[in-house]
Design an enzyme around this catalytic site. Sequence first.
Site, PDB file in Angstrom:
ATOM      1  N   SER A 201      -4.281 -13.711 -35.922  1.00 10.83           N
ATOM      2  CA  SER A 201      -5.572 -13.821 -36.856  1.00 10.83           C
ATOM      3  C   SER A 201      -5.238 -13.204 -38.096  1.00 10.83           C
ATOM      4  O   SER A 201      -4.548 -13.707 -38.887  1.00 10.83           O
ATOM      5  CB  SER A 201      -6.481 -13.077 -35.918  1.00 10.83           C
ATOM      6  OG  SER A 201      -7.962 -13.771 -36.083  1.00 10.83           O
ATOM      7  N   ASP A 307      -8.575 -23.610 -30.374  1.00  7.47           N
ATOM      8  CA  ASP A 307      -8.998 -22.361 -31.130  1.00  7.47           C
ATOM      9  C   ASP A 307     -10.143 -22.814 -32.001  1.00  7.47           C
ATOM     10  O   ASP A 307      -9.886 -23.337 -33.122  1.00  7.47           O
ATOM     11  CB  ASP A 307      -7.838 -21.707 -32.170  1.00  7.47           C
ATOM     12  CG  ASP A 307      -8.234 -20.441 -32.667  1.00  7.47           C
ATOM     13  OD1 ASP A 307      -9.383 -20.029 -32.871  1.00  7.47           O
ATOM     14  OD2 ASP A 307      -7.392 -19.865 -32.952  1.00  7.47           O
ATOM     15  N   HIS A 338      -8.575 -18.761 -29.121  1.00 10.59           N
ATOM     16  CA  HIS A 338      -7.788 -17.736 -29.929  1.00 10.59           C
ATOM     17  C   HIS A 338      -7.289 -16.445 -29.086  1.00 10.59           C
ATOM     18  O   HIS A 338      -7.940 -15.633 -29.111  1.00 10.59           O
ATOM     19  CB  HIS A 338      -9.082 -17.307 -30.787  1.00 10.59           C
ATOM     20  CG  HIS A 338      -8.677 -16.448 -32.169  1.00 10.59           C
ATOM     21  ND1 HIS A 338      -7.828 -17.153 -33.097  1.00 10.59           N
ATOM     22  CD2 HIS A 338      -8.910 -15.201 -32.626  1.00 10.59           C
ATOM     23  CE1 HIS A 338      -7.676 -16.239 -33.981  1.00 10.59           C
ATOM     24  NE2 HIS A 338      -8.175 -15.237 -33.647  1.00 10.59           N
TER      25      HIS A 338
END
Length: 659
Positions: A201, A307, A338
Site C-alpha cells: 500500500s 482491490d 487489498h
Amino acid sequence: MPIRVRGTRLTYRSLVVAASAALMTVLLSPAGAQGASPRESRPVYSYGNAVRESVWVDTGLDGDGNGKSDRVAVDIVRPREPAAQGRKIPVIMDASPYYSCCGRGNESQLKTYDSQGNPVQFPLHYDNYFVPRGYAFVAVDLAGTNRSDGCVDVGGRSDIQSAKAVIDWLNGRARGYTTRTGTERTGAGWSNGRTGMIGKSYDGTIANGVAATGVDGLRTIVPIGSISSWYDYYFAQGAPLYDSGPEWLSDYVESPEARARCAAVQQKLVDEAPRTGDRTKLWSERDYVKDARKVKASVFAVHGMQDLNVRTKHLGQWWDALADRGVERKIWLSQTGHVDPFDYRRAEWVDTLHRWFDHYLLGYDNGIDREPMADIERHPDQWSTDKVWPPRTTEVTTVRPGTGTAPGVGTLTRRPARPGATETFTDDPKQSETDWAADLERTTGTKAGFLTAPLAHDLRLAGSSKVTVTATPTTATAHLSAVLVDVGPDTIRDYAASGEGITTLTDRTCWGASTAGDSSCFKATEARTTTVDRTVFSRGWADLGTYASADKGRPLTPGKRYTITVDLAASDHVVPAGHRLALIVAGTDKDLIDPPDSTPTLTLDLARTSAKLPFVGGAAAFVRATAGPVPATATPRVSRPEGVAPPRPAHRIPGGSRS
C-alpha cells in the site's frame, strides 16, 4: 498460547530452544559444498544477539519550515557477526507512515521501543526471517510520522526523500546522526549499499516513487497493492473517488507534534488538489509513471485483482511503463482485495521473496530470473503461471455493443451497431456495479448492458481495457462507469467481505527467529469464498466533462453529444465456455465514485461506442469463442447463489482497515 508451526504445536519457550538448537547445527555445519557457489542464504546468524539501533538521517529538506533540515528516524536490526568479521551486508527496507498510527500487516503491528528508546519490535516477518540470513532490515518513519521531523506530503517530495535519503546514507552520500537533535555523526560502514525496498500500500507506493528517482544503490523493489500515481488514487478521470483529498490522509498519519507544526503543508494539500478533479502540479509531482524511464531497480509487483482501495489501474499503467523501458519484472495477481500475499499464499510467498532478494541483493544465481514471470490466481488457492505477462499472443481487439430484443439488454460482438442505434439510462447514485450485474438480463432504467452469446470456448483477457463511449447528457454534469462482467456460476474469493478474500484463524505459523519482544509467529489464514452467478472483474470511471482533456473538466451542454474513452483497471480473467462476457455502461458506481452535482439521463450512440479488450489470442480467440455451439460440458447455472456483497464505502487511506 500454543503456536502451530506447519502442523506442530509449540510454546514460545520451546520455539526459542528449538530455534537455538537449529541455529547451532547450521553454524557448525560445513559452509558450502566443496566451495560451490551459494544458491540460497541460510539462517546462520543470531537474531537474538543482532544489533538493534536507531539513526536519524538528514533529508536535506525543511518541510516544516522551522529553519532546520529534517531528520527521519531509521530503525535498524542487523546481524552482529558480519561486521565483526569485516563483511558488509545488503539491506531490506520498508519505509512507512504507519509504524505508530495504524500498524502493519494483518495484525496491525506497531514498532515498540525499550525505556532507552532502542527498537524492540519490528512489524512483519522481514526482520525475523532475513536478519539470520545475513540481511539488515531497516524500517524508516516517513517525515512527519512517529519519531521523524518534517511533514507528511502524501507521496510528494518529502515522502520520497524520506526513503531516498536513507539509501544515500547507506551508500555514504548522506549524513546520519545518533540522535534526533544531536551533532554526533554515524555512518553505515556495515552496509554494502545494496538495498531492496518492500511494502504494501502506502509503503510500496514509496518504493515505486524512490525507484522513479533512479537512485543508485536501490537494486530491487517489491510493491504490494501500491499506488503509481496519486491523482489516480483520488480521482478517476475527473470523477472523485472519495469525499476528501490528501490533506485528510496527511492529518491521519502524522504524529501529534507534526500535526501542530504542519498547517502550511496541510493547506497546500487542500489548495493544490481541488475537488474539481483538475490535474495540477501537485499531482504531477506525485506521478511516478511519467518517470518510469529512470527506474534501474528490478520490480516484483503484487496486486489483488479485486482491490477496490488501490485499484489495479495503478498496477497496469506502472507495469506497462516499466515494460516499455525493459525493466526486469515479476508479477503476482491474486483474486483478493487489498491483501498481502503473506496472508493468502504464505509459504510460497516467503520462499519466492527469499529467492528474489537472494538473487538481486546477494547476487545468487538461483534461477528466479529465468522462471515464469507471472503467477495468477484462477480460483481460490489455484494458481497458473505465464512466461511473460501479458502473454505474447495478447492482442487488443475492438468489440462493439448493439441493441438486443429488450431495451438496456444488448449484444456484444465484433459488428458495429446500425447507425442511429441508442440505449438510454438515468444515473442512480443508490446503485452499484453489483446491482447492475444482477439486472444484466432485465430492462432497467439505470444501466445499459451488452452481452455476448454463451461462449463455445474459454476466453481470456489479460491486461488493461478501454471503453470509448459517445453519450448525450441531459444535464451539465455527468459521471460514467464501465465494467466488465463474467456472466456464469463460479466460486471466488469473497473480496467484498471484511477480510477482502481471507479469514484470519487462531493458529499461528512461524517464519524465522523470535525474541521476547518480537515474535516471528503470525496468525494463519484461509480463503474466504462465496458462490456467485456473475463476477465483475474490471471497472473504470470518468467524469464526462473531461472529454476534451484529462487535465481539466468542462461543463456539459445538455443535448450535445460527447465522446470519452474510459480506462479500465488491469486484470487477468478467463471467461469459461458456457459463460457470457458482458459490458455495462452506467452512471455513479455506489461507494466507488461520488455522484455528479445533477442526476443526468444519458443516451448512448452505439455506433460510436466500442471497447478495446486485451484478448489472449486476439480477435481470432474472440470469434472462436463466440461462434459455434456451446459444448455440452459447459458449466451449468447454479441456483440460489450467495453472491458478492455490494462494494463497501471506499477507504480514504491506502491500506484501509487492513494496512
